[in-house]
Every structure is written in C-alpha cells, then in structure tokens.
Scaffold this active site. Structure first.
Site, PDB file in Angstrom:
ATOM      1  N   LYS A   1     -15.608  -1.626   2.778  1.00  0.00           N
ATOM      2  CA  LYS A   1     -15.012  -2.128   1.408  1.00  0.00           C
ATOM      3  C   LYS A   1     -15.983  -2.616   0.549  1.00  0.00           C
ATOM      4  CE  LYS A   1     -10.627  -3.158   3.792  1.00  0.00           C
ATOM      5  NZ  LYS A   1      -9.941  -4.366   4.464  1.00  0.00           N
TER       6      LYS A   1
ATOM      7  N   GLU B   1       0.883  -1.237  -0.011  1.00  0.00           N
ATOM      8  CA  GLU B   1      -0.051   0.175   0.011  1.00  0.00           C
ATOM      9  C   GLU B   1       0.731   1.123  -0.070  1.00  0.00           C
ATOM     10  OE1 GLU B   1      -2.740  -0.603   2.874  1.00  0.00           O
ATOM     11  OE2 GLU B   1      -3.589  -2.255   2.225  1.00  0.00           O
TER      12      GLU B   1
END
EC number: 4.2.1.11
Length: 428
Positions: free
Chosen positions: A338, A206
């Site tokens: 999500k 990330e």
C-alpha cells in the site's frame, strides 16, 4: 535533456468515503503535467507512516488536510523546484530528508506521497510513456490476478461477520479481461443468492455486500454457492481469499470471534485457519493474525505456508525493516503493498523487490478510502506483481483501477501475460 520540476500545487479533495485527502498537480519545465491523489485506510496498522490530519473539529470532523496541503505548497514546493523529474529515488530521498522523522510525521505521508506520485506521472508524460512503461520499460508484462472483495464484514461493514473481507480470485482465467468478467459474474450471482435469503444487498466501503450472517463460515458458504450459480468451479476456476484483519480482533493476548462466541489463543487461531484451509478452497489469507504476533505468524507459516499465500498487511505496513525481519524469521510468504503506508514511490518499489528477491509474492492494494486515481494499476503491471487487490467490481473508485488494467492489457496485446496460478510463487 531531462525535464525539471517547475511547479507543484496541492489541494484538498474528497475520497470515496467523503473524507478529505490530498491531490497534487506537478508541471515540468517542458510543460509535462502529472496529477496524483492519495487514498486513506479504515483499519490501519499501528506501524504505518503518519497521515497528517488537521484535527480542527470545526472542519470535516477534524479530518481536514489543510496542513498537509500547505506542506506541499510551501516547504516541499521550494525544495523540489528545479529538481530533475526522472530522478525518482533522489526526489523521494529529498522528501524523506526534508521530513526528518522516522514515520513521516512532520510533512505527512499523504503530502509526501501525493508529491512523489505526481512527479512520477509528470516524468512519464515528459517521455510520452504510460506510467507502467516509464517505471519498467520491458518486453513483456504480467497482468495481475484480481482479488475481488465481494463480501464485507468487520470495520468495512457495520453489521456483519468478524472478518473484514471475503474475496474471490479468478485463477482459472486466460486473460485479465476474462478474470474481470468471471469476478463480476460471481458478484452479481452473490447478489441474487443474498436476495433469495432475504439478506441486505447494500454495499460496504469497497463495494462488497454486507449481509447479516449468523457465522463467519456462512460467508464462505454463500460465496461458494454464488461461484457455482455463476457457472464456475470453486477450487479450479475461482478460489477464495480472506482478509480477516485479525489485529482488529486481538485484545490482551487473545482473539475474540464475537459471532462465534469464541476467545482463542494464538495457537488456537492458527488451528482455526488450518481447519478452514482443509475445508474450503482458500488460496490466500491476509493478516490472519495480530500485527505483532510474530510467534503465531511463524507457526501459521510452518503449518500451511506451502499451500496458502499468507499475506502481511498491518504486519509489514509496506516497510522494508519489518519485511526484512519477516523474511529472516519465515513469518509469512507474501506482503501487501500500500503506497500510503510508507509514503513514497521508491520505498514502495523497494519493498516489492525485497519480497520478490526472497521468493515471496507482493500484492498491490488499494485502501478503503479511495479516489479515481489509478496509479496502483500501473504499479502492479510495472512491477510484474501478479496480483492486485482493489475491491469489488462496483463503485467507480474501484472500477477505475480495473478499467485501467483492461486498457493496459489491450495496449500490450501479445506482450501481456495473465499468470493464473503461477502468480502464487510459493504454493505446492
């Protein structure tokens, strides 16, 4: 006259980890076009909707998505042909019915989500609106406070701390653009601090750094140093947020912190977090406990829920049934959102609304395997979520979301509000 779905075409593309994922293109009867690509997670909750993979070891190590793509191009395509694109709820209900399983195992949440989002993008284009405005045509919008994942451990980095993500949140910024600047300056400051310690500055999935630090506390200390060196005040301008991904640490009723040589019970893990919150300027802890440790979550919320945002990710998996139980049992005070954990846009929006109606926060999030798709930036603004988690200010699949938010803030001008500490609804 509302445009109808004329065609949908899915394909296999690559995500940011070099694994296949699903992308779908939708064309409407008026010629409007929408495209969406779905992400994929590394540390996944066991209650998530099913991401359909081929399992054919001769292609992409079994991770191909030809089956999911075929589901879009055949059964989904024929089911949604001629469907009114602006009826998102109806479309998503149709997909859920077509799948017919409780966890989207037949069609695959990846096939369903690519369809759901591509239709939403096409419907927004048909109305000549950006997606955020199509989803919520409002007079004023709240831009999200970003959670920058600047230091990685756990499953997102192979040689670091027990905990997966150490993040900074520029709560003291006056605009999203300023928040992005502050987070980025701290990110570069952290790189210098780590280099000065002869630490590795390669980045994880990330975009955060993945140094070899002796203890978990060292990760927090090094970030505090980086905040100060960048000219900001920890606990005023910038706060720390954590995602330990505790389900990854849990086995046989105990939490194992390998770097500290500790094995803790649920109550001891709660005390561990209470100690950290006393000592450090922590504003948010995500998945501080195992995804089915309901008693531990309730205890943690009773002890520190009025001063720290306690976010359920693997705990809730964007699922309103689990969220409803969490709200009733006061098991946390926030949910991570999500899209691909649940598999349709409508169900995602329902989870955000349920959280907000309970006075909880909803943090819109990326996955570790991302694409250049920026839907979550528009979703965060449309729902006035107030917070977004989409990685470090590094790696194009992460910065694509931040850059989209910059453009939205610019487009909105005076109608855009940056909430700062007001984004944390439940903190005293």
């Amino acid at each position: 006259m509302s445009a109808e779905v004329k065609s949908i075409k899915a394909r296999e593309i690559l995500d940011s980890r070099g694994n296949p994922t699903v992308e779908a293109d939708v064309v409407l009867s008026d010629g409007s076009f929408g495209r969406a690509a779905v992400p994929s997670g590394a540390s996944t909750g066991s209650h998530e909707a099913v991401e359909l993979r081929d399992g054919d070891k001769s292609r992409y190590n079994g991770l191909g998505v030809h089956k999911a793509v075929a589901n879009v191009n055949t059964s989904i395509a024929s089911a949604i042909s001629g469907f009114k694109a602006s009826d998102q709820q109806g479309l998503d209900n149709l997909l859920i019915e077509l799948d017919g399983t409780p966890n989207k195992a037949k069609l695959g949440a990846n096939a369903m989500l690519a369809t759901s989002l591509a239709v939403a993008h096409a419907a927004a284009a048909s109305r000549h609106m950006p997606l955020y405005r199509y989803l919520n045509n409002s007079e004023e919008y709240i831009l999200p406070v970003p959670m920058f994942n600047i230091l990685n451990g756990g499953k997102h980095a192979s040689n670091s701390t027990d905990f997966q993500e150490f993040m900074v949140m520029p709560v003291g910024a006056k605009s999203f653009a300023q928040a992005l600047q502050m987070g980025t300056e701290v990110y570069h400051s952290l790189k210098k601090v780590l280099k000065g310690m002869n630490q590795n500055t390669t980045v994880g999935d990330e975009g955060g750094f993945a140094p070899s630090l002796p203890t978990n506390k060292d990760a927090v200390e090094v970030i505090l140093k980086a905040i100060e060196k960048a000219g900001y005040r920890p606990g005023e301008d910038i706060f720390i947020a954590l995602d330990p991904a505790s389900s990854e640490l849990y086995q046989d009723g105990k939490y194992t912190l390998a770097t500290e040589n500790k094995t803790l019970s649920s109550a001891e893990m709660v005390d561990y977090w209470c100690g950290w919150v006393e000592k450090y300027p922590i504003i948010s802890i995500e998945d501080g406990l195992f995804e089915d440790d309901w008693d531990g979550w309730k205890l943690l919320t009773r002890k520190i829920g009025n001063k720290v945002q306690l976010v359920g990710d693997d705990f809730y998996v964007t699922n309103i049934k689990r969220l409803d139980r969490g709200i009733k049992e006061k098991a946390s005070n926030s949910i991570l959102i999500k899209l691909n954990q649940i598999g349709t846009l409508s169900e995602t929006i329902a989870a955000i609304k349920m959280a907000n109606n309970a006075g909880w926060t909803a943090v819109v999030s990326h996955r570790s395997g991302e694409t250049e798709d920026t839907t979550i930036a528009d979703l965060a603004v449309a729902m006035n979520a107030g917070q977004i988690k989409t990685g470090a200010p590094c790696r194009s699949e992460r910065t694509a979301k931040y850059n989209r938010l910059l453009r939205i803030e610019e487009e909105l001008g005076g109608k855009a509000k940056y909430p700062g500490k007001d984004a944390f609804l439940n903190l005293k």
